[in-house]
Structures are given as C-alpha cells and as structure tokens.
Design a protein around this motif. Structure first.
Motif, mmCIF file in Angstrom:
data_model
loop_
_atom_site.group_PDB
_atom_site.id
_atom_site.type_symbol
_atom_site.label_atom_id
_atom_site.label_comp_id
_atom_site.label_asym_id
_atom_site.label_seq_id
_atom_site.Cartn_x
_atom_site.Cartn_y
_atom_site.Cartn_z
ATOM 1 N N ILE A 1 -65.729 38.708 -116.615
ATOM 2 C CA ILE A 1 -65.525 37.289 -116.321
ATOM 3 C C ILE A 1 -65.106 36.529 -117.576
ATOM 4 N N THR A 2 -64.099 35.671 -117.406
ATOM 5 C CA THR A 2 -63.578 34.826 -118.482
ATOM 6 C C THR A 2 -63.740 33.364 -118.080
ATOM 7 N N GLY A 3 -63.181 32.467 -118.853
ATOM 8 C CA GLY A 3 -63.278 31.043 -118.534
ATOM 9 C C GLY A 3 -62.208 30.554 -117.582
ATOM 10 N N ASN A 4 -61.448 31.477 -116.981
ATOM 11 C CA ASN A 4 -60.375 31.099 -116.059
ATOM 12 C C ASN A 4 -60.913 30.747 -114.684
ATOM 13 N N TYR A 5 -60.024 30.244 -113.838
ATOM 14 C CA TYR A 5 -60.368 30.026 -112.431
ATOM 15 C C TYR A 5 -60.283 31.354 -111.681
ATOM 16 N N TYR A 6 -61.156 31.504 -110.703
ATOM 17 C CA TYR A 6 -61.183 32.701 -109.868
ATOM 18 C C TYR A 6 -61.060 32.300 -108.404
ATOM 19 N N CYS A 7 -60.364 33.130 -107.633
ATOM 20 C CA CYS A 7 -60.218 32.859 -106.206
ATOM 21 C C CYS A 7 -60.665 34.077 -105.414
ATOM 22 N N THR A 8 -61.544 33.863 -104.469
ATOM 23 C CA THR A 8 -61.998 34.936 -103.595
ATOM 24 C C THR A 8 -61.377 34.769 -102.213
ATOM 25 N N CYS A 9 -61.030 35.888 -101.609
ATOM 26 C CA CYS A 9 -60.461 35.909 -100.250
ATOM 27 C C CYS A 9 -61.272 36.915 -99.435
ATOM 28 N N PRO A 10 -62.499 36.590 -99.074
ATOM 29 C CA PRO A 10 -63.426 37.594 -98.543
ATOM 30 C C PRO A 10 -62.967 38.293 -97.274
ATOM 31 N N ARG A 11 -62.380 37.549 -96.344
ATOM 32 C CA ARG A 11 -61.984 38.199 -95.088
ATOM 33 C C ARG A 11 -60.854 39.198 -95.321
ATOM 34 N N ALA A 12 -59.948 38.876 -96.237
ATOM 35 C CA ALA A 12 -58.882 39.822 -96.569
ATOM 36 C C ALA A 12 -59.441 41.041 -97.295
ATOM 37 N N ASN A 13 -60.426 40.812 -98.180
ATOM 38 C CA ASN A 13 -61.061 41.935 -98.874
ATOM 39 C C ASN A 13 -61.703 42.894 -97.871
ATOM 40 N N LEU A 14 -62.373 42.345 -96.879
ATOM 41 C CA LEU A 14 -62.990 43.175 -95.844
ATOM 42 C C LEU A 14 -61.922 43.850 -94.988
ATOM 43 N N TYR A 15 -60.845 43.145 -94.723
ATOM 44 C CA TYR A 15 -59.765 43.676 -93.884
ATOM 45 C C TYR A 15 -59.106 44.876 -94.557
ATOM 46 N N ILE A 16 -58.835 44.764 -95.860
ATOM 47 C CA ILE A 16 -58.086 45.814 -96.553
ATOM 48 C C ILE A 16 -59.005 46.877 -97.135
ATOM 49 N N GLU A 17 -59.997 46.462 -97.916
ATOM 50 C CA GLU A 17 -60.839 47.394 -98.668
ATOM 51 C C GLU A 17 -62.232 47.580 -98.076
ATOM 52 N N ASN A 18 -62.588 46.728 -97.128
ATOM 53 C CA ASN A 18 -63.930 46.746 -96.543
ATOM 54 C C ASN A 18 -65.000 46.613 -97.615
ATOM 55 N N ASP A 19 -64.747 45.674 -98.539
ATOM 56 C CA ASP A 19 -65.685 45.435 -99.638
ATOM 57 C C ASP A 19 -65.590 43.973 -100.061
ATOM 58 N N LEU A 20 -66.585 43.514 -100.800
ATOM 59 C CA LEU A 20 -66.637 42.128 -101.261
ATOM 60 C C LEU A 20 -67.029 42.082 -102.736
ATOM 61 N N PRO A 21 -66.655 40.989 -103.433
ATOM 62 C CA PRO A 21 -67.107 40.821 -104.814
ATOM 63 C C PRO A 21 -68.612 40.550 -104.878
ATOM 64 N N ASP A 22 -69.141 40.680 -106.062
ATOM 65 C CA ASP A 22 -70.512 40.256 -106.351
ATOM 66 C C ASP A 22 -70.443 38.772 -106.708
ATOM 67 N N TYR A 23 -70.822 37.904 -105.782
ATOM 68 C CA TYR A 23 -70.641 36.466 -105.993
ATOM 69 C C TYR A 23 -71.568 35.891 -107.056
ATOM 70 N N SER A 24 -72.589 36.634 -107.441
ATOM 71 C CA SER A 24 -73.526 36.111 -108.437
ATOM 72 C C SER A 24 -72.904 36.057 -109.838
ATOM 73 N N ILE A 25 -71.787 36.745 -110.060
ATOM 74 C CA ILE A 25 -71.213 36.811 -111.407
ATOM 75 C C ILE A 25 -70.296 35.629 -111.718
ATOM 76 N N PHE A 26 -69.919 34.845 -110.713
ATOM 77 C CA PHE A 26 -68.916 33.803 -110.916
ATOM 78 C C PHE A 26 -69.525 32.469 -111.336
#
Length: 376
Positions: free
Chosen positions: A265-290
């Motif tokens: 993690i850096t000081g940049n902006y981050y964008c999550t797309c959870p439904r697409a992540n589940l659709y393609i990879e069937n996985d999600l980020p660890d939201y506690s790190i953001f």
C-alpha cells in the motif's frame, strides 16, 4: 428551493445527522444543512423513509464493453476472461451503441453521477457528448511488443485528442504493469500535460500477475512470451508495484488490487471492484489494509459484472469488511469525486451540486440485498 429530510442525512464531510435537512436550489446546488427539522420551513419539508447521500461516483468502468454482457463464463480467471474481450468487434456498431446507451441509463437510475471510464475506442464518445453524466476518460494503452510501441502510443494520442476536442476530460494511461514496457510508460509520462490530472492502472488483479514479477514464471509469463512481449516488462520489475516508481509524481488511481498486500500500500488512491473480482477471479481484496480516505469503488464493465450498481458493490464490501455505512458512502461518493477531480460532487458541502440519492430498505444502518436507490 427544496428542503429534503430522511431518517438520516449523510453529508460525508461531517458526521451523519439523524433527521437532518438538506436545502438545495432548484438546479440541485447545496444551499444549507439543518441539524434538525425544526430549523427548516415545516410547510416545505419533503420527508422520506431511508437515508440521503450524495450521488455515487463509479471510479472504474469500461462502458464500451457493455455489449459483452453475459459472454464471459464466471470464475475462470483473467486469461480466460480476456478471450471474451477479443470478441468485442464481432458486433455491429448499432449493437454497441444501444448497449452503451442502455448501460449509461442503468448507471443514472442507480444514482451514479460521474464515471472514471476506460476507453480503447471512441465508441462511447457520442453518448458522452449528451452530458448525462460526468466522465474522466482514460485512454488505455497495451503494448508488449517494442516494435509496436510507437503505433500504440500514436493511436492513443489521436484518441485522446478526439475526446478532448469534444470537451471531454481525458488522459492516456497504462493498462497494467504486465502490459506496458518501460519505453511505452516513458512516452505516457512525457505526454502528461496541463490538462491531465490523474493516471489510472489495473494493479495486482490476479495471482498470476504477482507470480510473473516475483518469480519470472507462470501463466502470465507464458502468455506474454507467446505475444512476443519484451522482457523489459518484467526484467527490472521485481513486484507489480515497482511500476509506481516509474510514475512518480503523478496522481494515481490503482484499480482492483485483489491480491495486494499491506506492505504494497502507498499513498495513492485505490479502487475496488468487488463484483468483478468475484466474477473473474472469485476472490476479494483484504479491505482492512486500505486507507478509507483513499479507497474508491467501481463497477468494472458489464463483461465482468451483472449490473452497474455501486449499491450492489457496497453490499459486498460491507459483508467482507468492518466498514460502517458512513465509510461505505465516503468510498462510494466523496473519495471517487476527489480522485477524479470532480470538486462539485461527492459531498453535501455548500455550493456543490452532487446529486441526491435516497437509499431505502436498509436494516438500521446496514445495506441489504433489498436496498434500492431513488434518485431525488
């Protein structure tokens, strides 16, 4: 002049206000906020069940892929998904145009007021000129063969200029760390001018991406070599995030981050797309790190999602994090507006024109599958 109130008002620059009142002009500009209904003219109060929040910002979308809805099989990974994207030109211009118009209307009905949109063509430009929504257009470059870098970049310049000539906010951006060699990235850096505000890049969307850089092997390694990819892509980058050093000094929005670790993690902006992540990879980020002040949300495309609904995305995030409703709405509204540079959006600050969403069918202050948006 309108005076709107509901069970809660979420201004997003101050704490939520129970039975707060939002005063807006007839053109939607925020005039004032009242902390209770007694402060507002009783005969002018419009009282709603639910909560009021600003319009949503879809920080990452591919509107031009809307005609591919339902084509990709779920859960097969990025490389299989990419085969679906190659079918994008097997459709008539009319089919593409109708899908784009329908998808934009879906976003409007779902309370979205602005979009960070990835563009590889000018297919969406006619619709965007209607100015139904605000767009930051990101002209995406993908050029793994050094012999084609100039061709790829010159086409991107032409497309950027076409969008800008129509008054559209537009920048040339790299697709992902694995698809842009240092030479092409240098050209993107050099093209960044006074009209540019932000670069965006797909980041750590798959396990295979990390394996490519960290171990110089795997499915991405084989895939890229089959395309005659130049080894400079992975040769001097030992992690996906090493590419950020080559983009130093730019405002960045990193998208997906499905397999990002806390130390990345850096000081940049981050964008999550959870439904697409589940659709393609069937996985999600660890939201506690953001950092929740830098986290945004997007829908990705209808090629990788069943809907263009930020509310649907928030339900997934809520169910996989400890974020309260105020945090979820900051992610959905304020942060995306700040990242994309839409200063008039994202919060109920005086003078802003952020749009107004009524969210109904909450369970207390929890998003449910039965929630829906009414645009006020």
């Amino acid at each position: 002049m309108r005076f709107l109130t509901a069970d809660y008002l979420f201004p997003l620059y101050i704490a939520p206000i129970k039975e707060g009142v939002l005063q807006i002009s007839n053109d939607g500009q925020v005039v004032a906020i009242f902390k209770n209904r007694r402060e507002a003219p009783k005969d002018k109060l419009e009282i709603f069940d639910g909560i009021l929040c600003p319009g949503f910002v879809n920080a990452h979308c591919h509107l031009e892929l809307s005609h591919l809805k339902g084509n990709a099989e779920k859960g097969k990974g990025f490389l299989e998904f990419s085969k679906t994207i190659r079918l994008r030109d097997n459709y008539t211009d009319t089919a593409k145009k109708n899908a784009i118009e329908k998808a934009e209307k879906e976003m409007i009905n779902n309370g979205i007021v602005a979009v960070g949109d990835i563009c590889n063509t000018s297919d969406t430009l006619e619709q965007k000129q209607k100015e139904n929504l605000k767009y930051y257009n990101f002209i995406e470059t993908f050029g793994v063969d050094l012999n084609r870098v100039d061709v790829v970049f010159n086409l991107a310049i032409e497309l950027r200029n076409e969008f800008r000539a129509c008054g559209q906010k537009t920048s040339i951006v790299p697709h992902a760390p694995y698809s842009v060699p240092p030479l092409l990235l240098q050209k993107i850096n050099n093209a960044f001018d006074g009209n540019d505000e932000l670069l965006t890049i797909h980041m750590q969307e798959t396990k295979e991406e990390n394996l490519l850089f960290e171990n110089k092997k795997g499915a991405f390694f084989d895939w890229l070599n089959a395309m005659n990819a130049n080894s400079s892509i992975w040769g001097n980058r030992n992690k996906s995030t090493d590419i950020l050093q080559e983009l130093a000094g730019k405002k960045l929005l990193l998208v997906h981050n499905t397999f990002t670790k806390k130390e990345d993690i850096t000081g940049n902006y981050y964008c999550t797309c959870p439904r697409a992540n589940l659709y393609i990879e069937n996985d999600l980020p660890d939201y506690s790190i953001f950092d929740v002040d830098k986290l945004c949300v997007g829908t990705d495309s209808l090629a990788s999602n069943n809907s263009l609904s930020i509310l649907d995305e928030l339900l997934i995030i809520q169910n996989n994090s400890h974020f309260d409703l105020n945090t979820l709405l900051k992610i959905a509204c304020k942060n995306g507006a700040q990242a994309l540079g839409f200063d008039q959006l994202g919060a109920f600050g005086k003078g802003k024109i952020p749009g107004v969403n009524l969210i109904k069918n909450l369970n207390g202050l929890k998003v449910t599958a039965d929630c829906f948006i009414q645009v006020i």
